[in-house]
Design a protein around this motif. Structure first.
Motif, mmCIF file in Angstrom:
data_model
loop_
_atom_site.group_PDB
_atom_site.id
_atom_site.type_symbol
_atom_site.label_atom_id
_atom_site.label_comp_id
_atom_site.label_asym_id
_atom_site.label_seq_id
_atom_site.Cartn_x
_atom_site.Cartn_y
_atom_site.Cartn_z
ATOM 1 N N SER A 50 0.731 -1.109 -0.116
ATOM 2 C CA SER A 50 -0.007 -0.133 -0.111
ATOM 3 C C SER A 50 0.799 1.179 0.103
ATOM 4 C CB SER A 50 -0.916 -0.078 1.152
ATOM 5 O OG SER A 50 -0.122 0.142 2.458
ATOM 6 N N ALA A 51 1.882 1.374 0.523
ATOM 7 C CA ALA A 51 2.763 2.344 0.544
ATOM 8 C C ALA A 51 3.254 2.907 -0.714
ATOM 9 C CB ALA A 51 4.452 2.167 1.515
ATOM 10 N N ALA A 52 3.631 1.894 -1.611
ATOM 11 C CA ALA A 52 3.834 2.234 -3.273
ATOM 12 C C ALA A 52 2.719 2.840 -3.765
ATOM 13 C CB ALA A 52 4.040 0.827 -3.893
ATOM 14 N N HIS A 53 1.316 2.270 -3.350
ATOM 15 C CA HIS A 53 0.154 3.028 -3.775
ATOM 16 C C HIS A 53 -0.059 4.314 -3.503
ATOM 17 C CE1 HIS A 53 -2.064 -0.256 -5.918
ATOM 18 N NE2 HIS A 53 -1.613 -1.384 -4.851
ATOM 19 N N THR A 54 0.313 4.561 -2.429
ATOM 20 C CA THR A 54 0.166 5.900 -1.906
ATOM 21 C C THR A 54 1.232 6.851 -2.595
ATOM 22 O OG1 THR A 54 -0.396 5.082 0.367
ATOM 23 C CG2 THR A 54 0.583 7.452 0.397
ATOM 24 N N ALA A 55 2.415 6.202 -2.622
ATOM 25 C CA ALA A 55 3.566 7.244 -3.303
ATOM 26 C C ALA A 55 3.062 7.577 -4.705
ATOM 27 C CB ALA A 55 4.928 6.398 -3.294
ATOM 28 N N LEU A 56 2.638 6.444 -5.434
ATOM 29 C CA LEU A 56 2.411 6.633 -6.964
ATOM 30 C C LEU A 56 0.903 7.824 -6.990
ATOM 31 C CD1 LEU A 56 2.870 5.907 -9.740
ATOM 32 C CD2 LEU A 56 1.277 3.877 -9.483
ATOM 33 N N SER A 57 0.187 7.569 -5.961
ATOM 34 C CA SER A 57 -0.854 8.432 -6.119
ATOM 35 C C SER A 57 -0.419 9.921 -5.761
ATOM 36 C CB SER A 57 -2.054 8.106 -4.787
ATOM 37 O OG SER A 57 -2.718 6.753 -5.282
ATOM 38 N N ALA A 58 0.392 9.979 -4.888
ATOM 39 C CA ALA A 58 0.743 11.506 -4.481
ATOM 40 C C ALA A 58 1.577 12.022 -5.622
ATOM 41 C CB ALA A 58 1.797 11.426 -3.389
ATOM 42 N N ALA A 59 2.629 11.134 -6.481
ATOM 43 C CA ALA A 59 3.307 11.547 -7.517
ATOM 44 C C ALA A 59 2.208 11.874 -8.676
ATOM 45 C CB ALA A 59 4.253 10.660 -7.914
ATOM 46 N N GLN A 60 1.220 10.998 -8.780
ATOM 47 C CA GLN A 60 0.331 11.106 -10.054
ATOM 48 C C GLN A 60 -0.215 12.551 -9.827
ATOM 49 O OE1 GLN A 60 0.046 10.014 -12.817
ATOM 50 N NE2 GLN A 60 -2.061 10.833 -13.207
ATOM 51 N N ALA A 61 -0.677 12.803 -8.529
ATOM 52 C CA ALA A 61 -1.605 14.181 -8.132
ATOM 53 C C ALA A 61 -0.678 15.241 -8.376
ATOM 54 C CB ALA A 61 -1.987 14.244 -6.638
ATOM 55 N N ALA A 62 0.345 15.240 -7.892
ATOM 56 C CA ALA A 62 1.502 16.363 -8.403
ATOM 57 C C ALA A 62 1.700 16.539 -9.918
ATOM 58 C CB ALA A 62 2.923 16.007 -7.761
ATOM 59 N N TYR A 63 1.838 15.383 -10.459
ATOM 60 C CA TYR A 63 1.960 15.509 -12.005
ATOM 61 C C TYR A 63 0.571 16.104 -12.527
ATOM 62 C CZ TYR A 63 2.844 14.381 -16.926
ATOM 63 O OH TYR A 63 2.884 14.264 -18.196
ATOM 64 N N GLU A 64 -0.370 15.707 -12.125
ATOM 65 C CA GLU A 64 -1.652 16.089 -12.788
ATOM 66 C C GLU A 64 -2.025 17.768 -12.523
ATOM 67 O OE1 GLU A 64 -5.148 13.834 -12.107
ATOM 68 O OE2 GLU A 64 -4.291 12.021 -13.032
ATOM 69 N N SER A 65 -1.398 18.021 -11.414
ATOM 70 C CA SER A 65 -1.723 19.539 -10.826
ATOM 71 C C SER A 65 -0.742 20.432 -11.601
ATOM 72 C CB SER A 65 -1.269 19.652 -9.288
ATOM 73 O OG SER A 65 -1.370 21.010 -9.050
ATOM 74 N N ARG A 66 0.436 19.817 -11.809
ATOM 75 C CA ARG A 66 1.344 20.642 -12.930
ATOM 76 C C ARG A 66 1.219 20.680 -14.210
ATOM 77 N NH1 ARG A 66 5.757 23.354 -13.933
ATOM 78 N NH2 ARG A 66 7.579 22.667 -14.800
ATOM 79 N N PHE A 67 0.670 19.751 -14.799
ATOM 80 C CA PHE A 67 0.491 19.502 -16.213
ATOM 81 C C PHE A 67 -1.133 19.338 -16.742
ATOM 82 C CE2 PHE A 67 4.702 17.944 -15.273
ATOM 83 C CZ PHE A 67 5.355 19.001 -16.010
ATOM 84 N N GLY A 68 -1.940 19.204 -15.896
ATOM 85 C CA GLY A 68 -3.276 19.238 -16.169
ATOM 86 C C GLY A 68 -3.740 17.823 -16.878
ATOM 87 N N HIS A 69 -2.984 16.727 -17.034
ATOM 88 C CA HIS A 69 -3.404 15.656 -17.435
ATOM 89 C C HIS A 69 -2.807 14.315 -16.826
ATOM 90 C CE1 HIS A 69 0.388 15.271 -19.647
ATOM 91 N NE2 HIS A 69 0.284 16.347 -20.015
#
Length: 189
Positions: free
Chosen positions: A100-119
């Motif tokens: 689950s820690a990997a899921h959390t890390a990936l979700s956080a990284a994805q959220a940062a990416y989507e916030s920055r680039f919009g997709h």
């Protein structure tokens, strides 16, 4: 004399006879109704422009010609086409058994990416062993967060092209319609 040798060319192997029956996947792709082909193509890359272009240029003499046309059409996507295709992508799937820690890390990284680039973040990982995919996805998201938006648009477009190519090959191999998510595209792989 065996059927697989030419009578006057000892040691030379003749081409095997073509088997009759089920048409090859590329033959089916080339002859299927345009609407059916476009539906399949849209599961590989959610760009109507890309799907229409590949459909309109049929028949393809071989898989290499189809893949070259796919690449060319993907390179020619307009910014609007690219935005539409990116909007249909989703977070890459993690292999079974990932903690689950990997899921959390990936979700956080994805959220940062989507916030920055919009997709959604897109990356092609089919060439990697499954146990290396998560590390590559996380490293790539973190690395690509440093890109400026235009640079990332180019990288994302290239990853979409690679995804479309891989999904198209899978579709022609009879792996279904490439879709494993409700948005019609195999998420991020």
């Amino acid at each position: 004399m065996p059927a697989h040798r030419f009578p006057d060319l000892p040691g030379q192997v003749a081409l095997p006879e073509q088997t009759r029956g089920t048409p090859a996947p590329l033959d089916l792709f080339n002859t299927a109704p345009a609407e059916a082909v476009q539906r399949i193509l849209l599961t590989c890359l959610r760009s109507p422009h890309w799907a229409h272009r590949l459909t309109a240029h049929r028949p393809y003499p071989d898989l290499d010609a189809l893949l070259a046309a796919s690449d060319e059409a993907a390179y020619d996507l307009t910014p609007g086409d690219l935005a539409e295709a990116l909007a249909a992508e989703a977070l890459p799937e993690l292999p079974e058994g990932v903690y689950s820690a990997a899921h959390t890390a990936l979700s956080a990284a994805q959220a940062a990416y989507e916030s920055r680039f919009g997709h959604a973040f897109v990356i092609y990982v089919d060439d990697l062993p499954p146990d290396e995919a998560l590390d590559q996805i996380l490293a790539s998201i973190r690395s690509r967060l440093a890109n400026d938006p235009e640079e990332e648009r180019v990288v994302a477009a290239e990853e979409l092209r690679r995804l479309a190519r891989g999904r198209l090959v899978n579709a022609l191999r009879g792996a279904g319609n490439c879709a494993t998510s409700p948005n019609g595209a195999k998420p991020g792989t």
